[in-house]
Design an enzyme around this catalytic site. Sequence first.
Site, short mmCIF file in Angstrom:
data_model
loop_
_atom_site.label_atom_id
_atom_site.label_comp_id
_atom_site.label_asym_id
_atom_site.label_seq_id
_atom_site.Cartn_x
_atom_site.Cartn_y
_atom_site.Cartn_z
N HIS A 1 -39.06 -26.70 19.03
CA HIS A 1 -38.12 -26.02 18.17
C HIS A 1 -37.40 -27.94 17.02
O HIS A 1 -36.16 -27.57 17.57
CB HIS A 1 -36.99 -25.32 18.91
CG HIS A 1 -36.02 -24.84 18.22
ND1 HIS A 1 -35.62 -23.49 18.20
CD2 HIS A 1 -36.08 -24.81 16.53
CE1 HIS A 1 -34.76 -23.16 16.76
NE2 HIS A 1 -35.51 -24.03 15.68
N GLU B 1 -34.84 -20.40 24.88
CA GLU B 1 -35.08 -22.41 24.66
C GLU B 1 -33.89 -22.85 25.30
O GLU B 1 -32.58 -22.50 25.77
CB GLU B 1 -34.71 -22.47 23.47
CG GLU B 1 -36.35 -21.86 22.53
CD GLU B 1 -35.94 -22.24 20.87
OE1 GLU B 1 -34.44 -23.25 20.56
OE2 GLU B 1 -36.59 -21.74 20.65
N ARG C 1 -38.51 -17.52 14.61
CA ARG C 1 -37.01 -17.65 15.87
C ARG C 1 -37.94 -16.85 17.18
O ARG C 1 -38.73 -15.71 16.82
CB ARG C 1 -36.23 -17.14 15.92
CG ARG C 1 -34.23 -17.37 15.47
CD ARG C 1 -34.16 -18.89 15.60
NE ARG C 1 -33.03 -19.13 15.35
CZ ARG C 1 -32.99 -20.24 14.30
NH1 ARG C 1 -34.78 -20.77 14.03
NH2 ARG C 1 -32.40 -20.91 13.80
N1 LIG Z 1 -38.87 -23.58 13.91
C1 LIG Z 1 -37.73 -24.19 13.49
O1 LIG Z 1 -37.13 -25.29 13.53
C2 LIG Z 1 -37.19 -23.50 12.07
C3 LIG Z 1 -36.43 -23.80 11.07
C4 LIG Z 1 -36.17 -23.53 9.84
C5 LIG Z 1 -35.94 -22.30 10.18
N2 LIG Z 1 -36.13 -21.42 10.95
C6 LIG Z 1 -36.08 -19.90 10.66
O2 LIG Z 1 -37.00 -19.86 9.82
C7 LIG Z 1 -36.51 -18.57 9.01
C8 LIG Z 1 -36.74 -18.72 7.60
O3 LIG Z 1 -36.06 -19.52 6.33
P1 LIG Z 1 -35.71 -19.48 5.41
O4 LIG Z 1 -35.24 -21.07 4.71
O5 LIG Z 1 -37.62 -19.86 4.38
O6 LIG Z 1 -35.32 -18.10 5.10
P2 LIG Z 1 -35.95 -17.37 3.72
O7 LIG Z 1 -34.57 -16.36 3.57
O8 LIG Z 1 -35.83 -18.09 2.27
O9 LIG Z 1 -36.89 -16.33 4.22
C9 LIG Z 1 -36.81 -15.36 4.81
C10 LIG Z 1 -38.25 -14.34 4.43
O10 LIG Z 1 -38.42 -13.18 4.97
C11 LIG Z 1 -37.81 -12.15 4.36
N3 LIG Z 1 -37.79 -11.31 5.53
C12 LIG Z 1 -36.52 -10.95 5.62
N4 LIG Z 1 -36.55 -10.10 6.69
C13 LIG Z 1 -37.78 -9.05 6.66
C14 LIG Z 1 -38.46 -8.63 7.00
N5 LIG Z 1 -38.22 -7.46 7.85
N6 LIG Z 1 -40.06 -8.20 6.83
C15 LIG Z 1 -40.51 -8.75 5.22
N7 LIG Z 1 -39.71 -10.26 5.31
C16 LIG Z 1 -38.40 -10.33 5.80
C17 LIG Z 1 -36.91 -12.55 3.85
O11 LIG Z 1 -36.95 -11.63 2.30
C18 LIG Z 1 -37.00 -13.82 2.70
O12 LIG Z 1 -37.70 -14.16 1.95
C19 LIG Z 1 -34.87 -18.90 9.02
O13 LIG Z 1 -33.69 -17.57 9.63
C20 LIG Z 1 -34.99 -19.33 10.49
O14 LIG Z 1 -34.73 -18.43 11.75
C21 LIG Z 1 -36.91 -22.63 11.92
O1 LIG Z 2 -32.38 -22.63 11.82
C1 LIG Z 2 -32.97 -23.49 11.17
O2 LIG Z 2 -32.24 -24.26 10.64
C2 LIG Z 2 -33.17 -23.97 12.66
O3 LIG Z 2 -34.45 -23.39 13.20
C3 LIG Z 2 -33.01 -25.32 13.64
O4 LIG Z 2 -32.14 -24.64 14.30
#
Ligand SMILES: NC(=O)c1ccc[n+]([C@@H]2O[C@H](COP(=O)([O-])OP(=O)(O)OC[C@H]3O[C@@H](n4cnc5c(N)ncnc54)[C@H](O)[C@@H]3O)[C@@H](O)[C@H]2O)c1
Ligand SMILES: O=C(O)[C@H](O)CO
Length: 323
Positions: free
Chosen positions: A286, A267, A238
């Site tokens: 995004h 965004e 994010r």
């Molecule tokens: N660009 C995009 O379109 C897109 C798509 C999907 C997800 N995302 C973002 O990616 C993030 C991660 O997705 P995910 O499914 O892998 O989530 P997830 O919860 O599986 O993984 C996140 C990891 O970050 C770690 N974490 C959280 N806070 C922390 C901190 N302060 N220090 C160190 N580690 C920390 C957690 O322990 C976890 O292992 C989502 O929350 C979303 O914001 C963006």
């Molecule tokens: O968090 C997610 O799934 C992506 O960023 C789409 O918003």
Amino acid sequence: MKPYVYIAHPIPEHVESYIAEHCDYNIWNDSNEKIPKERLKEELKNADGAMLTGQPVDEELLAATENLKAVSTVSVGYDRYDIDALKKYNVYGTHTPYVLDDTVADLIFGLILSGGRRIAELHEYVKAGEWGVEPDSAFYGYDIHHSTLGIIGMGRIGEKIVQRARFGFEMDIVYHNRSRKPELEETFDAVRLELNELLSRADFVVVMVPLTDETKQLIGEEELRLMKSSAVLINGARGPVVDENALVAALQEKSIFSASLDVFEQEPLPKDHPLLDLPNVTLTPHIGSATQKTDEEMMMRAAVNMVEGASGQTPQDVIKEQR
Ligand SMILES: NC(=O)c1ccc[n+]([C@@H]2O[C@H](COP(=O)([O-])OP(=O)(O)OC[C@H]3O[C@@H](n4cnc5c(N)ncnc54)[C@H](O)[C@@H]3O)[C@@H](O)[C@H]2O)c1
Ligand SMILES: O=C(O)[C@H](O)CO
């Protein structure tokens, strides 16, 4: 009687058919304009469930509802949820984990490749008709293979990125995460590091943490200064996790090599944003999960979560803070 649900954005036909089997419903079908907050409050007044994405779910919205049992976002990130308010009003918040992991990891790899080998920058150069007789060295980038990848936030998506990095590109893996992941360390020869050490060791730094109070501006001026001058920063998480002003300064001074960004503090990115004037960036709007197949799977999963919650069940993907 069927539960009543409200869907605050257009959805594919097959998802609508599924919802229609289980619920009475209404949809905001305008894909060009977001539903205004006051209208949303009215629509949710009598709803048992709601699907809404990219809008804040806060105290004000929840206080206007009478029957709401679940809100469902078509995203894995749920930083728009006020979790205390959800708990206070006894409303489940749900999200869509797992179904998008590979699709997002693919995009992140594109960003890694573009950042290291200057693909976006040199694409612009060729398109501008500037390709002349310059020496090869004018186009040098950095190798991805056999370099060191640092992942900040080793979760579901982080693991998929690491799979590609280790087995496809033979990269060394370092990671920074809340908890240790012994199995992952074994499978991928990965090493867990403190944040500062990761920043100074990695050639490619991928930010993949959720946006929380703790991770807001996690990567600021000091952290950027720790990175190698040859390093690439990739933000797929994010926008607010990275201090954008500090990043622009680092890119202008070339204290890091480049940045590849799919997410931004604001965004869509404002038309006068300084990132747009920099050559050493790859910018995407995004699109981490943006393939039709994955988007439809996310929509369906979100619909199932909403229907389950509206029907009085515990939805399959309740956010971890409410489990
Ligand atoms: N660009 C995009 O379109 C897109 C798509 C999907 C997800 N995302 C973002 O990616 C993030 C991660 O997705 P995910 O499914 O892998 O989530 P997830 O919860 O599986 O993984 C996140 C990891 O970050 C770690 N974490 C959280 N806070 C922390 C901190 N302060 N220090 C160190 N580690 C920390 C957690 O322990 C976890 O292992 C989502 O929350 C979303 O914001 C963006
Ligand atoms: O968090 C997610 O799934 C992506 O960023 C789409 O918003």
